[in-house]
Design a protein around this motif. Sequence first.
Motif, PDB file in Angstrom:
ATOM      1  N   ALA A   6      -5.006 110.071  -3.444  1.00  0.00           N
ATOM      2  CA  ALA A   6      -4.368 109.785  -4.734  1.00  0.00           C
ATOM      3  C   ALA A   6      -3.620 111.010  -5.242  1.00  0.00           C
ATOM      4  O   ALA A   6      -2.472 110.922  -5.700  1.00  0.00           O
ATOM      5  CB  ALA A   6      -5.424 109.344  -5.745  1.00  0.00           C
ATOM      6  N   ALA A   7      -4.262 112.173  -5.160  1.00  0.00           N
ATOM      7  CA  ALA A   7      -3.632 113.406  -5.644  1.00  0.00           C
ATOM      8  C   ALA A   7      -2.363 113.722  -4.865  1.00  0.00           C
ATOM      9  O   ALA A   7      -1.349 114.153  -5.437  1.00  0.00           O
ATOM     10  CB  ALA A   7      -4.615 114.568  -5.533  1.00  0.00           C
ATOM     11  N   ARG A   8      -2.385 113.482  -3.580  1.00  0.00           N
ATOM     12  CA  ARG A   8      -1.221 113.792  -2.754  1.00  0.00           C
ATOM     13  C   ARG A   8      -0.036 112.870  -3.041  1.00  0.00           C
ATOM     14  O   ARG A   8       1.115 113.235  -2.799  1.00  0.00           O
ATOM     15  CB  ARG A   8      -1.595 113.706  -1.275  1.00  0.00           C
ATOM     16  N   THR A   9      -0.319 111.692  -3.566  1.00  0.00           N
ATOM     17  CA  THR A   9       0.778 110.791  -3.938  1.00  0.00           C
ATOM     18  C   THR A   9       1.218 110.997  -5.385  1.00  0.00           C
ATOM     19  O   THR A   9       2.095 110.294  -5.878  1.00  0.00           O
ATOM     20  CB  THR A   9       0.363 109.317  -3.752  1.00  0.00           C
ATOM     21  N   GLY A  10       0.580 111.946  -6.082  1.00  0.00           N
ATOM     22  CA  GLY A  10       0.947 112.249  -7.463  1.00  0.00           C
ATOM     23  C   GLY A  10       0.165 111.495  -8.506  1.00  0.00           C
ATOM     24  O   GLY A  10       0.430 111.643  -9.707  1.00  0.00           O
ATOM     25  N   LEU A  11      -0.811 110.690  -8.096  1.00  0.00           N
ATOM     26  CA  LEU A  11      -1.595 109.903  -9.048  1.00  0.00           C
ATOM     27  C   LEU A  11      -2.684 110.746  -9.693  1.00  0.00           C
ATOM     28  O   LEU A  11      -3.280 111.616  -9.060  1.00  0.00           O
ATOM     29  CB  LEU A  11      -2.244 108.708  -8.340  1.00  0.00           C
ATOM     30  N   ILE A  12      -2.959 110.471 -10.960  1.00  0.00           N
ATOM     31  CA  ILE A  12      -4.078 111.090 -11.676  1.00  0.00           C
ATOM     32  C   ILE A  12      -5.122 110.007 -11.897  1.00  0.00           C
ATOM     33  O   ILE A  12      -4.898 109.052 -12.646  1.00  0.00           O
ATOM     34  CB  ILE A  12      -3.629 111.692 -13.018  1.00  0.00           C
ATOM     35  N   THR A  13      -6.255 110.128 -11.246  1.00  0.00           N
ATOM     36  CA  THR A  13      -7.309 109.130 -11.359  1.00  0.00           C
ATOM     37  C   THR A  13      -8.138 109.354 -12.618  1.00  0.00           C
ATOM     38  O   THR A  13      -8.073 110.416 -13.254  1.00  0.00           O
ATOM     39  CB  THR A  13      -8.242 109.182 -10.136  1.00  0.00           C
ATOM     40  N   ALA A  14      -8.941 108.340 -12.954  1.00  0.00           N
ATOM     41  CA  ALA A  14      -9.850 108.477 -14.107  1.00  0.00           C
ATOM     42  C   ALA A  14     -10.827 109.622 -13.883  1.00  0.00           C
ATOM     43  O   ALA A  14     -11.203 110.329 -14.830  1.00  0.00           O
ATOM     44  CB  ALA A  14     -10.612 107.167 -14.315  1.00  0.00           C
ATOM     45  N   GLU A  15     -11.202 109.840 -12.629  1.00  0.00           N
ATOM     46  CA  GLU A  15     -12.143 110.923 -12.320  1.00  0.00           C
ATOM     47  C   GLU A  15     -11.487 112.286 -12.517  1.00  0.00           C
ATOM     48  O   GLU A  15     -12.119 113.231 -12.997  1.00  0.00           O
ATOM     49  CB  GLU A  15     -12.655 110.774 -10.886  1.00  0.00           C
ATOM     50  N   MET A  16     -10.217 112.406 -12.157  1.00  0.00           N
ATOM     51  CA  MET A  16      -9.495 113.664 -12.387  1.00  0.00           C
ATOM     52  C   MET A  16      -9.377 113.947 -13.884  1.00  0.00           C
ATOM     53  O   MET A  16      -9.522 115.096 -14.316  1.00  0.00           O
ATOM     54  CB  MET A  16      -8.107 113.607 -11.749  1.00  0.00           C
ATOM     55  N   ARG A  17      -9.135 112.905 -14.663  1.00  0.00           N
ATOM     56  CA  ARG A  17      -9.038 113.088 -16.119  1.00  0.00           C
ATOM     57  C   ARG A  17     -10.371 113.550 -16.694  1.00  0.00           C
ATOM     58  O   ARG A  17     -10.421 114.419 -17.574  1.00  0.00           O
ATOM     59  CB  ARG A  17      -8.590 111.793 -16.794  1.00  0.00           C
ATOM     60  N   ARG A  18     -11.457 112.985 -16.201  1.00  0.00           N
ATOM     61  CA  ARG A  18     -12.770 113.365 -16.699  1.00  0.00           C
ATOM     62  C   ARG A  18     -13.087 114.812 -16.327  1.00  0.00           C
ATOM     63  O   ARG A  18     -13.588 115.579 -17.156  1.00  0.00           O
ATOM     64  CB  ARG A  18     -13.836 112.418 -16.128  1.00  0.00           C
ATOM     65  N   VAL A  19     -12.791 115.216 -15.105  1.00  0.00           N
ATOM     66  CA  VAL A  19     -13.026 116.602 -14.696  1.00  0.00           C
ATOM     67  C   VAL A  19     -12.193 117.547 -15.555  1.00  0.00           C
ATOM     68  O   VAL A  19     -12.668 118.588 -16.019  1.00  0.00           O
ATOM     69  CB  VAL A  19     -12.708 116.789 -13.204  1.00  0.00           C
ATOM     70  N   ALA A  20     -10.931 117.179 -15.804  1.00  0.00           N
ATOM     71  CA  ALA A  20     -10.060 118.016 -16.636  1.00  0.00           C
ATOM     72  C   ALA A  20     -10.632 118.184 -18.032  1.00  0.00           C
ATOM     73  O   ALA A  20     -10.618 119.276 -18.613  1.00  0.00           O
ATOM     74  CB  ALA A  20      -8.660 117.402 -16.699  1.00  0.00           C
ATOM     75  N   GLN A  21     -11.147 117.098 -18.583  1.00  0.00           N
ATOM     76  CA  GLN A  21     -11.739 117.134 -19.917  1.00  0.00           C
ATOM     77  C   GLN A  21     -12.944 118.066 -19.961  1.00  0.00           C
ATOM     78  O   GLN A  21     -13.095 118.884 -20.880  1.00  0.00           O
ATOM     79  CB  GLN A  21     -12.169 115.707 -20.283  1.00  0.00           C
ATOM     80  N   ARG A  22     -13.770 118.012 -18.938  1.00  0.00           N
ATOM     81  CA  ARG A  22     -14.984 118.821 -18.912  1.00  0.00           C
ATOM     82  C   ARG A  22     -14.695 120.289 -18.613  1.00  0.00           C
ATOM     83  O   ARG A  22     -15.513 121.161 -18.928  1.00  0.00           O
ATOM     84  CB  ARG A  22     -15.957 118.259 -17.870  1.00  0.00           C
ATOM     85  N   GLU A  23     -13.550 120.561 -17.993  1.00  0.00           N
ATOM     86  CA  GLU A  23     -13.203 121.933 -17.625  1.00  0.00           C
ATOM     87  C   GLU A  23     -12.212 122.580 -18.591  1.00  0.00           C
ATOM     88  O   GLU A  23     -11.831 123.740 -18.403  1.00  0.00           O
ATOM     89  CB  GLU A  23     -12.594 121.962 -16.214  1.00  0.00           C
ATOM     90  N   CYS A  24     -11.769 121.832 -19.615  1.00  0.00           N
ATOM     91  CA  CYS A  24     -10.784 122.353 -20.573  1.00  0.00           C
ATOM     92  C   CYS A  24      -9.482 122.761 -19.883  1.00  0.00           C
ATOM     93  O   CYS A  24      -8.908 123.819 -20.171  1.00  0.00           O
ATOM     94  CB  CYS A  24     -11.351 123.535 -21.364  1.00  0.00           C
ATOM     95  N   VAL A  25      -9.023 121.927 -18.933  1.00  0.00           N
ATOM     96  CA  VAL A  25      -7.733 122.133 -18.278  1.00  0.00           C
ATOM     97  C   VAL A  25      -6.978 120.808 -18.324  1.00  0.00           C
ATOM     98  O   VAL A  25      -7.492 119.800 -18.795  1.00  0.00           O
ATOM     99  CB  VAL A  25      -7.900 122.599 -16.811  1.00  0.00           C
ATOM    100  N   THR A  26      -5.743 120.798 -17.844  1.00  0.00           N
ATOM    101  CA  THR A  26      -4.949 119.570 -17.877  1.00  0.00           C
ATOM    102  C   THR A  26      -5.256 118.688 -16.672  1.00  0.00           C
ATOM    103  O   THR A  26      -5.606 119.198 -15.594  1.00  0.00           O
ATOM    104  CB  THR A  26      -3.447 119.884 -17.883  1.00  0.00           C
ATOM    105  N   PRO A  27      -5.086 117.380 -16.807  1.00  0.00           N
ATOM    106  CA  PRO A  27      -5.266 116.489 -15.651  1.00  0.00           C
ATOM    107  C   PRO A  27      -4.306 116.831 -14.511  1.00  0.00           C
ATOM    108  O   PRO A  27      -4.663 116.688 -13.340  1.00  0.00           O
ATOM    109  CB  PRO A  27      -4.980 115.100 -16.227  1.00  0.00           C
ATOM    110  N   GLU A  28      -3.112 117.287 -14.863  1.00  0.00           N
ATOM    111  CA  GLU A  28      -2.141 117.660 -13.835  1.00  0.00           C
ATOM    112  C   GLU A  28      -2.646 118.838 -13.001  1.00  0.00           C
ATOM    113  O   GLU A  28      -2.430 118.887 -11.781  1.00  0.00           O
ATOM    114  CB  GLU A  28      -0.794 117.997 -14.477  1.00  0.00           C
ATOM    115  N   PHE A  29      -3.315 119.774 -13.668  1.00  0.00           N
ATOM    116  CA  PHE A  29      -3.872 120.921 -12.951  1.00  0.00           C
ATOM    117  C   PHE A  29      -4.920 120.458 -11.953  1.00  0.00           C
ATOM    118  O   PHE A  29      -4.928 120.897 -10.788  1.00  0.00           O
ATOM    119  CB  PHE A  29      -4.485 121.914 -13.941  1.00  0.00           C
ATOM    120  N   VAL A  30      -5.818 119.569 -12.385  1.00  0.00           N
ATOM    121  CA  VAL A  30      -6.863 119.060 -11.487  1.00  0.00           C
ATOM    122  C   VAL A  30      -6.226 118.305 -10.322  1.00  0.00           C
ATOM    123  O   VAL A  30      -6.612 118.501  -9.160  1.00  0.00           O
ATOM    124  CB  VAL A  30      -7.842 118.159 -12.257  1.00  0.00           C
ATOM    125  N   ARG A  31      -5.251 117.445 -10.617  1.00  0.00           N
ATOM    126  CA  ARG A  31      -4.582 116.701  -9.544  1.00  0.00           C
ATOM    127  C   ARG A  31      -3.984 117.642  -8.513  1.00  0.00           C
ATOM    128  O   ARG A  31      -4.151 117.456  -7.298  1.00  0.00           O
ATOM    129  CB  ARG A  31      -3.478 115.822 -10.129  1.00  0.00           C
TER     130      ARG A  31
END
Length: 542
Positions: A6-31
Amino acid sequence: MTQLEAARTGLITAEMRRVAQRECVTPEFVRDEVARGRLVIPANKRHLAGSGGQAPSDGHDRSYPAVAVGHPGAGADARLWVNQTVAQRWAVIRDPNVLRGEGAPRRLDPTGIGRMITTKINANIGASPVSSSTAEEVEKLEWAQKYGADTLMDLSTGGDLAACRQAIIDHATIPIGTVPIYSMIVGRAIEDLTYDVILKEIERQAAQGVDYFTIHAGVLREHLPLVGPRVTGIVSRGGSLLAKWMLHHGRQNPMYDLFDEISAIMRQYDVTYSLGDGLRPGCLADASDAAQLAELRTLGELVQRARAAGVQAMVEGPGHVPLDQIAWNMRLEQELCDDGPFYVLGPLVTDAFPGYDHITSAIGATEAARAGAAMLCYVTPKEHVGLPRDVKAGCIAYKIAAHAGDVARGIHGARAWDDDLSRARAALNWPRQFELAFDGETARALHDEDLEVDTDFCAMCGHGWCSMRISKEIQAFASGKDAGFQPERRAQRSPGVGEEGRELLRQRGAALPVIEGKHACHSDHVPDAERARAVQAALAKP
């Protein structure tokens, strides 16, 4: 589609958003980090749904909490969930409505592992042929989650392994890892292990919801002669078993030969590789030797093969390394394994203190975290067959190591926790200190052991000698002046401690008798310092 695909195709999954929220970073950074392979999100599709080892349905609620809650009073930019206190974690663990699964009591709350975010810690548990039960292992899981474990490995080698594993997964909100070869040899000799048994067990555990597998595919037949000069030989259970298989059959490591087939199964469920270090050093004398480094080069090859198959991969690292070699080991792994997240056991920095390995290893773990390790595998005084209190000791030692590493690396928001507690300490605000402390129950119990009133001094110095109180009174200093951290009253009765705190005080009281609520050598009972030392010496004798 896996998280990596998913990340390689540019998609941001719900799991990436949750990790970003818990790490205080952007979802794009996690992706981007997932796509790069420098960050992994171990998240089996069945554990994400809490499907109890069955195929998940499409209608179950897969939402996550709306916010990531950090330490009490944390600012919006410092709400790192790894900074949560034991009290905060325990409240969630006891709430049956948090992260409910569709067929299990719990489901996974996604966790990110990578050196560009906060350092994670792993706890090992597991029933042995002579110890523990499924219920006790679930209890260990709860203790591990309560005291800060970000992931957990079930290393069971006894009892009903499948039932125990499923119970752990079904009660876990953190990723669960296993070493599948342990189950493969139950009831059979390692020499009788076949390719068919290997693939069937991998499939079985993936279908149960395991989030990451330790696969010792990097131990090759040609590496075995390099082990000869070692003091402790092969200390990895998986590594030693596969070495025996290769020598018996005169063939290559079956995990290496089957790597593509194993990857295909793992991709189906989105299980992450934890590429095992079967030739890790078991003592300082063997650290950074030819065998360890030969395997590490092979692991770098396997990282690329896993990614090509759409499977996330992290790399396991050494367990015994002199302090001066740890940073070099971290850098070498980053170079040889294309910066795949490094997951290290300790490392222990000395071999001379058995019984205190949680301390000797936490020292090495702190340096490893500072130098770029993504996850630290804890070591306890009794290792993974120990009782819950040993799980607690290991988790706390490694929370200290991971947090110290995050502070040293400058992870944004990590030190805010320390600074808030320091402000409460300077203000002599005891209730606020214990609210902010990671394990406030223990801190409160130790305070109340000698002084059950929250005063503007501590029991160590007393009123007249308390440097904090004196600093607070000196107007030229900022110490203790922060209005937001002042106690409600100058002195108030302690609210008391809970059952855990009372048990701690009972244990300490048994070691050093208490008279009228104070130790027998306390100055109230023994005013002469020389006499107090004599009392202590006498009580310390068996």
